[in-house]
Design an enzyme around this catalytic site. Sequence first.
Site, PDB file in Angstrom:
ATOM      1  N   LEU A 275       0.826  -1.206   0.000  1.00 10.13           N
ATOM      2  CA  LEU A 275       0.000   0.000   0.000  1.00 10.13           C
ATOM      3  C   LEU A 275       0.865   1.263   0.000  1.00 10.13           C
ATOM      4  CD1 LEU A 275      -2.949   1.142   0.538  1.00 10.13           C
ATOM      5  CD2 LEU A 275      -2.219   1.248   2.926  1.00 10.13           C
ATOM      6  N   HIS A 276       0.452   2.242  -0.756  1.00  8.62           N
ATOM      7  CA  HIS A 276       1.106   3.550  -0.738  1.00  8.62           C
ATOM      8  C   HIS A 276       0.108   4.596  -1.234  1.00  8.62           C
ATOM      9  CE1 HIS A 276       1.923   1.591  -4.610  1.00  8.62           C
ATOM     10  NE2 HIS A 276       1.968   2.806  -5.151  1.00  8.62           N
TER      11      HIS A 276
END
Length: 186
Positions: free
Chosen positions: A144-145
């Site tokens: 995730l980013h």
Amino acid sequence: MLIRMSSEPEQQIGVGTADAFQRLWTPHRMAYIQGENKPTGPGAADGCPFCSLPAKSDEDGLIIARGSGVYAVLNLYPYNGGHLMVVPFRHVADYTELDEAETSELALFTKRAMAALRAASGAHGFNIGMNQGSVAGAGIAAHLHQHVVPRWGGDTNFMPVVGHTKILPQLLADTRRMLAEAWPAG
């Protein structure tokens, strides 16, 4: 790609030939396009850059700030100058996998990123978001980013529209230093 910036007849320009800046290129984007350094698995040993970056110095990893659960890092393939990402240290793929502390700190770092970008570069607005899964456009779907992309009035010109290229007037190391200095204390 060759983009002519004059009305003179087109001539063949060879590699290494002085061309008065009539040729604009972004060869670093080819690594992204070809998928170089894409992770093969879930951790740093499998090539996940978001897992391996925290082991580097802030300067070498282009890390702007570190928290207890997340960190802010410049995007190697930015859409605009100052394009950064807020990334959890923990390797999770989906927003729903974050615990409450990580969720809160991700939101706090997003706010701090906006403040730093406004202070350092006078950003007029932002595109903020995350692509969940490769079908949604995530380049590295396994970790995730959240993207924080600064925007300015008139920042879209002929280069991204016609040339499919963004011109960044500053080295990433200089951008990292500028944003780290402007990062709000907390």
